[in-house]
Scaffold this active site. Structure first.
Site, PDB file in Angstrom:
ATOM      1  N   GLU A   1      -2.316  18.180  10.389  1.00 46.21           N
ATOM      2  CA  GLU A   1      -2.049  18.988   9.191  1.00 46.21           C
ATOM      3  C   GLU A   1      -2.794  20.314   9.238  1.00 46.21           C
ATOM      4  O   GLU A   1      -4.007  20.368   9.456  1.00 46.21           O
ATOM      5  CB  GLU A   1      -2.443  18.230   7.921  1.00 46.21           C
ATOM      6  CG  GLU A   1      -2.171  19.026   6.650  1.00 46.21           C
ATOM      7  CD  GLU A   1      -2.335  18.215   5.374  1.00 46.21           C
ATOM      8  OE1 GLU A   1      -2.165  18.799   4.274  1.00 46.21           O
ATOM      9  OE2 GLU A   1      -2.625  17.006   5.459  1.00 46.21           O
TER      10      GLU A   1
ATOM     11  N   GLU B   1      -7.269   8.906   6.808  1.00 50.42           N
ATOM     12  CA  GLU B   1      -7.648  10.270   7.168  1.00 50.42           C
ATOM     13  C   GLU B   1      -8.958  10.303   7.951  1.00 50.42           C
ATOM     14  O   GLU B   1      -9.828   9.468   7.764  1.00 50.42           O
ATOM     15  CB  GLU B   1      -7.811  11.124   5.909  1.00 50.42           C
ATOM     16  CG  GLU B   1      -6.531  11.407   5.179  1.00 50.42           C
ATOM     17  CD  GLU B   1      -6.734  12.380   4.026  1.00 50.42           C
ATOM     18  OE1 GLU B   1      -7.837  12.966   3.919  1.00 50.42           O
ATOM     19  OE2 GLU B   1      -5.816  12.547   3.213  1.00 50.42           O
TER      20      GLU B   1
ATOM     21  N   ASP C   1      -0.634   5.400   2.123  1.00 51.33           N
ATOM     22  CA  ASP C   1      -1.948   6.016   2.293  1.00 51.33           C
ATOM     23  C   ASP C   1      -3.041   5.108   1.746  1.00 51.33           C
ATOM     24  O   ASP C   1      -2.879   4.515   0.661  1.00 51.33           O
ATOM     25  CB  ASP C   1      -2.004   7.344   1.539  1.00 51.33           C
ATOM     26  CG  ASP C   1      -1.913   8.546   2.453  1.00 51.33           C
ATOM     27  OD1 ASP C   1      -2.259   8.412   3.647  1.00 51.33           O
ATOM     28  OD2 ASP C   1      -1.506   9.621   1.982  1.00 51.33           O
TER      29      ASP C   1
ATOM     30  N   LYS D   1      -1.787   4.640   6.504  1.00 55.94           N
ATOM     31  CA  LYS D   1      -2.320   5.882   7.056  1.00 55.94           C
ATOM     32  C   LYS D   1      -3.720   6.095   6.511  1.00 55.94           C
ATOM     33  O   LYS D   1      -3.969   5.866   5.332  1.00 55.94           O
ATOM     34  CB  LYS D   1      -1.439   7.085   6.709  1.00 55.94           C
ATOM     35  CG  LYS D   1      -1.957   8.410   7.308  1.00 55.94           C
ATOM     36  CD  LYS D   1      -0.994   9.551   7.063  1.00 55.94           C
ATOM     37  CE  LYS D   1      -1.044  10.079   5.647  1.00 55.94           C
ATOM     38  NZ  LYS D   1      -2.351  10.736   5.332  1.00 55.94           N
TER      39      LYS D   1
ATOM     40  N   ASP E   1      -1.177   9.699  -0.908  1.00 57.11           N
ATOM     41  CA  ASP E   1      -2.134   9.807  -2.009  1.00 57.11           C
ATOM     42  C   ASP E   1      -2.043  11.171  -2.678  1.00 57.11           C
ATOM     43  O   ASP E   1      -2.694  11.415  -3.695  1.00 57.11           O
ATOM     44  CB  ASP E   1      -3.558   9.525  -1.528  1.00 57.11           C
ATOM     45  CG  ASP E   1      -4.040  10.508  -0.472  1.00 57.11           C
ATOM     46  OD1 ASP E   1      -3.229  11.324   0.000  1.00 57.11           O
ATOM     47  OD2 ASP E   1      -5.242  10.445  -0.114  1.00 57.11           O
ATOM     48  N   SER E   2      -1.200  12.066  -2.132  1.00 55.44           N
ATOM     49  CA  SER E   2      -0.916  13.330  -2.814  1.00 55.44           C
ATOM     50  C   SER E   2      -0.225  13.096  -4.154  1.00 55.44           C
ATOM     51  O   SER E   2      -0.108  14.019  -4.962  1.00 55.44           O
ATOM     52  CB  SER E   2      -0.047  14.231  -1.927  1.00 55.44           C
ATOM     53  OG  SER E   2       1.083  13.525  -1.443  1.00 55.44           O
TER      54      SER E   2
END
Length: 280
Positions: free
Chosen positions: A250, A182, A123, A180, A84-85
């Site tokens: 991270e 978070e 993501d 993925k 999602d970056s």
């Protein structure tokens, strides 16, 4: 004859020089269009587990489009993350929060066309898998809506099935192999467990979690004090318990990443977390 021999030699040298200047990626690889997927070549969870057991480093690279996916594929990377970056790197936003599920699906499909070897991971974007307390329905409308909307209200507001729905779309519409997500709050752990129980592989993500930037106060390293370090390790272990096959660490200090890697029985993937993770 001597002149023709010299001319032929000069042409050969010029051709060799030109070849050296060209990309080492075969032209038909980049411009030949989609290739049929060969199941035997796709990296699987079993292969990743074998690498982990043998202590072999696991490689993971982010891609957002078809050309970068082709190069990643040629390099023999194990895991390809459609992150999602893309919200920041491709769309120019300041954070990862604005990107939508539909936009992520476009990136996923493009990468899936180009990367045929690595395990593909998408993501889950912010706002597509969180759960909240169920909203109160006014008494006047409750009776009218009870039969027709009770199920959808629960599904949207207070049920991990919302996370499952999003994960299903990432696989079915995006062409990914896994997802993925978070964080490690109770609701995120519940979501991860529900997705795994639905038959979808999940990677967890702890430490600096960009989707929680408003709580973290910016893109700041995590695990710098004892309490924060313990939280990183405990969260990673909770995600393992929920069924995640790997955890991304991270921006945490190398000793914290080493402690998490040692405590877990699944691979850790480091992003600015030192050299002691199972992969980078």
């Amino acid at each position: 004859m001597a002149f023709l021999h010299k001319l032929s030699k000069a042409s050969s040298l010029a051709g060799a020089s030109l070849i050296r200047r060209l990309s080492n990626v075969p032209e038909n690889t980049v411009y030949g269009g989609p290739k049929p997927q060969t199941p035997n070549q796709r990296v699987t969870l079993n292969q990743l587990r074998q690498k982990y057991k043998k202590g072999e480093p696991i490689t993971m690279v982010t891609a957002y489009d078809y050309p970068s996916a082709v190069h990643l594929d040629t390099a023999g990377i194990d895991i390809c993350l459609v992150g999602d970056s893309a919200s920041m790197v491709v769309h120019g936003h300041d954070t990862t929060l604005p990107i939508t599920l539909d936009e992520m699906l476009v990136h996923c499909r493009a990468v899936a066309r180009g990367a045929k070897r690595p395990l593909l991971v998408g993501d889950l974007p912010f706002g597509t898998y969180e759960t909240s307390t169920s909203q109160t329905i006014p008494s006047v409308s409750r009776d009218a809506l009870r039969l027709s909307a009770e199920s959808s209200s629960i599904r949207e507001n207070n049920d991990p099935l919302r996370a499952v729905d999003t994960a299903v779309r990432i696989l079915k519409e995006g062409g990914m192999d896994a997802i993925k997500l978070e964080g490690g709050s109770p609701s995120r752990i519940t979501a991860a467990k529900a997705i795994v129980e639905a038959g979808i592989a999940v990677i967890g993500h702890v430490g600096l979690t960009p989707q929680a930037i408003s709580v973290l106060g910016g893109f700041r390293p995590q695990g710098k004090n004892v309490a924060s370090a313990v939280k990183v390790v405990e969260t990673a272990m909770a995600l393992q318990e929920a069924g995640c096959f790997s955890v991304v660490l991270e921006c945490v200090p190398a000793p914290v990443a080493a402690a998490a890697t040692s405590a877990l029985q699944i691979p850790t993937i480091g992003i600015g977390a030192g050299p002691f993770c199972s992969g980078q």
